[in-house]
Motif scaffolding. Sequence first.
Motif, PDB file in Angstrom:
ATOM      1  N   SER A  33       0.832  -1.200   0.000  1.00  0.00           N
ATOM      2  CA  SER A  33       0.000   0.000   0.000  1.00  0.00           C
ATOM      3  C   SER A  33       0.867   1.250   0.000  1.00  0.00           C
ATOM      4  CB  SER A  33      -0.923  -0.010   1.221  1.00  0.00           C
ATOM      5  OG  SER A  33      -1.701   1.172   1.264  1.00  0.00           O
ATOM      6  N   ASN A  34       1.945   1.231   0.791  1.00  0.00           N
ATOM      7  CA  ASN A  34       2.859   2.374   0.828  1.00  0.00           C
ATOM      8  C   ASN A  34       3.530   2.588  -0.524  1.00  0.00           C
ATOM      9  OD1 ASN A  34       2.303   2.857   3.526  1.00  0.00           O
ATOM     10  ND2 ASN A  34       4.025   1.618   4.270  1.00  0.00           N
ATOM     11  N   GLU A  35       3.931   1.484  -1.157  1.00  0.00           N
ATOM     12  CA  GLU A  35       4.588   1.587  -2.458  1.00  0.00           C
ATOM     13  C   GLU A  35       3.624   2.120  -3.510  1.00  0.00           C
ATOM     14  OE1 GLU A  35       6.112  -2.268  -3.212  1.00  0.00           O
ATOM     15  OE2 GLU A  35       7.627  -2.181  -1.637  1.00  0.00           O
ATOM     16  N   VAL A  36       2.374   1.673  -3.449  1.00  0.00           N
ATOM     17  CA  VAL A  36       1.371   2.168  -4.392  1.00  0.00           C
ATOM     18  C   VAL A  36       1.131   3.658  -4.180  1.00  0.00           C
ATOM     19  CG1 VAL A  36      -1.071   2.064  -5.014  1.00  0.00           C
ATOM     20  CG2 VAL A  36       0.230  -0.053  -4.752  1.00  0.00           C
ATOM     21  N   ASP A  37       1.048   4.080  -2.911  1.00  0.00           N
ATOM     22  CA  ASP A  37       0.840   5.499  -2.611  1.00  0.00           C
ATOM     23  C   ASP A  37       1.984   6.350  -3.166  1.00  0.00           C
ATOM     24  OD1 ASP A  37      -1.521   4.960  -1.340  1.00  0.00           O
ATOM     25  OD2 ASP A  37      -0.677   4.996   0.694  1.00  0.00           O
ATOM     26  N   GLU A  38       3.209   5.862  -2.993  1.00  0.00           N
ATOM     27  CA  GLU A  38       4.369   6.595  -3.504  1.00  0.00           C
ATOM     28  C   GLU A  38       4.323   6.676  -5.028  1.00  0.00           C
ATOM     29  OE1 GLU A  38       7.812   4.654  -2.014  1.00  0.00           O
ATOM     30  OE2 GLU A  38       7.413   5.154   0.095  1.00  0.00           O
ATOM     31  N   PHE A  39       3.952   5.565  -5.645  1.00  0.00           N
ATOM     32  CA  PHE A  39       3.856   5.539  -7.104  1.00  0.00           C
ATOM     33  C   PHE A  39       2.808   6.529  -7.606  1.00  0.00           C
ATOM     34  CE2 PHE A  39       1.220   3.741 -10.557  1.00  0.00           C
ATOM     35  CZ  PHE A  39       2.099   3.936 -11.613  1.00  0.00           C
ATOM     36  N   LEU A  40       1.638   6.538  -6.958  1.00  0.00           N
ATOM     37  CA  LEU A  40       0.563   7.429  -7.391  1.00  0.00           C
ATOM     38  C   LEU A  40       0.931   8.896  -7.180  1.00  0.00           C
ATOM     39  CD1 LEU A  40      -2.616   5.516  -6.157  1.00  0.00           C
ATOM     40  CD2 LEU A  40      -1.694   5.664  -8.474  1.00  0.00           C
ATOM     41  N   THR A  41       1.647   9.179  -6.096  1.00  0.00           N
ATOM     42  CA  THR A  41       2.096  10.551  -5.852  1.00  0.00           C
ATOM     43  C   THR A  41       3.038  11.005  -6.962  1.00  0.00           C
ATOM     44  OG1 THR A  41       1.884  10.324  -3.449  1.00  0.00           O
ATOM     45  CG2 THR A  41       3.342  12.060  -4.261  1.00  0.00           C
ATOM     46  N   GLU A  42       3.957  10.118  -7.342  1.00  0.00           N
ATOM     47  CA  GLU A  42       4.893  10.452  -8.415  1.00  0.00           C
ATOM     48  C   GLU A  42       4.161  10.624  -9.741  1.00  0.00           C
ATOM     49  OE1 GLU A  42       9.044   8.810 -10.460  1.00  0.00           O
ATOM     50  OE2 GLU A  42       8.109   7.715  -8.806  1.00  0.00           O
ATOM     51  N   MET A  43       3.186   9.750  -9.994  1.00  0.00           N
ATOM     52  CA  MET A  43       2.433   9.856 -11.239  1.00  0.00           C
ATOM     53  C   MET A  43       1.642  11.158 -11.299  1.00  0.00           C
ATOM     54  SD  MET A  43       2.843   7.656 -13.601  1.00  0.00           S
ATOM     55  CE  MET A  43       1.437   8.257 -14.534  1.00  0.00           C
ATOM     56  N   ARG A  44       1.030  11.546 -10.177  1.00  0.00           N
ATOM     57  CA  ARG A  44       0.261  12.787 -10.143  1.00  0.00           C
ATOM     58  C   ARG A  44       1.157  13.983 -10.491  1.00  0.00           C
ATOM     59  NH1 ARG A  44      -4.496  14.257  -7.626  1.00  0.00           N
ATOM     60  NH2 ARG A  44      -4.561  12.298  -6.452  1.00  0.00           N
ATOM     61  N   GLU A  45       2.349  13.997  -9.914  1.00  0.00           N
ATOM     62  CA  GLU A  45       3.284  15.095 -10.172  1.00  0.00           C
ATOM     63  C   GLU A  45       3.717  15.115 -11.634  1.00  0.00           C
ATOM     64  OE1 GLU A  45       6.457  14.518  -7.445  1.00  0.00           O
ATOM     65  OE2 GLU A  45       5.300  15.146  -5.674  1.00  0.00           O
ATOM     66  N   MET A  46       3.994  13.931 -12.188  1.00  0.00           N
ATOM     67  CA  MET A  46       4.436  13.874 -13.579  1.00  0.00           C
ATOM     68  C   MET A  46       3.326  14.294 -14.529  1.00  0.00           C
ATOM     69  SD  MET A  46       6.979  10.591 -13.949  1.00  0.00           S
ATOM     70  CE  MET A  46       5.754   9.401 -13.433  1.00  0.00           C
ATOM     71  N   CYS A  47       2.095  13.869 -14.241  1.00  0.00           N
ATOM     72  CA  CYS A  47       0.963  14.253 -15.089  1.00  0.00           C
ATOM     73  C   CYS A  47       0.789  15.769 -15.095  1.00  0.00           C
ATOM     74  CB  CYS A  47      -0.321  13.582 -14.596  1.00  0.00           C
ATOM     75  SG  CYS A  47      -0.393  11.791 -14.880  1.00  0.00           S
ATOM     76  N   LYS A  48       0.912  16.367 -13.922  1.00  0.00           N
ATOM     77  CA  LYS A  48       0.768  17.816 -13.795  1.00  0.00           C
ATOM     78  C   LYS A  48       1.906  18.540 -14.503  1.00  0.00           C
ATOM     79  CE  LYS A  48      -0.671  21.772 -11.991  1.00  0.00           C
ATOM     80  NZ  LYS A  48      -1.954  22.421 -12.374  1.00  0.00           N
TER      81      LYS A  48
END
Length: 251
Positions: A33-48
Amino acid sequence: MSKLSVTLLFIGLSLLVVCDGSPIGPSSESNESNEVDEFLTEMREMCKNNTGSDEAFPNFMQSVEQAMMCATAFDVDNFVSDLEKLTNATRGTFFPNYCPKLRTVATCKDGILAGMKPCLESDDYNIVDALAGIIPDAVELICKNDGSIIFQMEDETRLECIGSKVDELTMCATSVASTWNDDSDLSELTPDQCSALINFRQCIKEKLDACQVSEILGIYDLFHNALFRMTPCRNSTAVPQLELVDNNAIV
């Protein structure tokens, strides 16, 4: 973004899809769950950062949800149960039954790639796309000749032969390692390094051929070919082709 970062990004994407609904323990679940959260945070930043908009990330998440729905159409429990009972006598029905379904599941990645594309720079997307391309190739490799690679890997005589050639296989690896250093970058491989990779493949092929397990080379080729597509080697050296027999086509 570095090649390593993109590779980790792809691993995070795979984890996001695979861990959905999987039977894991509390500790493992927390870590994933922690790894997924980190991945999604990085993806959100990259998308933006890459689009300048807040819309790309929700679109990406929608593509992930659709991929999960696509994957759930595959009956994993029955597949695992039948796989555990797989024998030479049942392979003739097992692979024609499951290979078309596995091919369908392998296409579930396509929507995620489309949703991810706006969030990545062109070079980074090409790397993720190349890594994702391993999935359908792996399915074809497993399905070739009704799983012949699986039975080769379980043959005790052949495994003993490979065991007797460990030192020779190590020499193959040592030879290619001598052309690399800590500063080697996949995007800047030299012609000598490209040649060394080809020679390494030929070296291990000769050892596997001697043990009559040449199909196992296909496992290496999955990653070898994906690696070549990310490097200058693709411009100077022919990429080895997997010899896959499509004997379990979708019907």
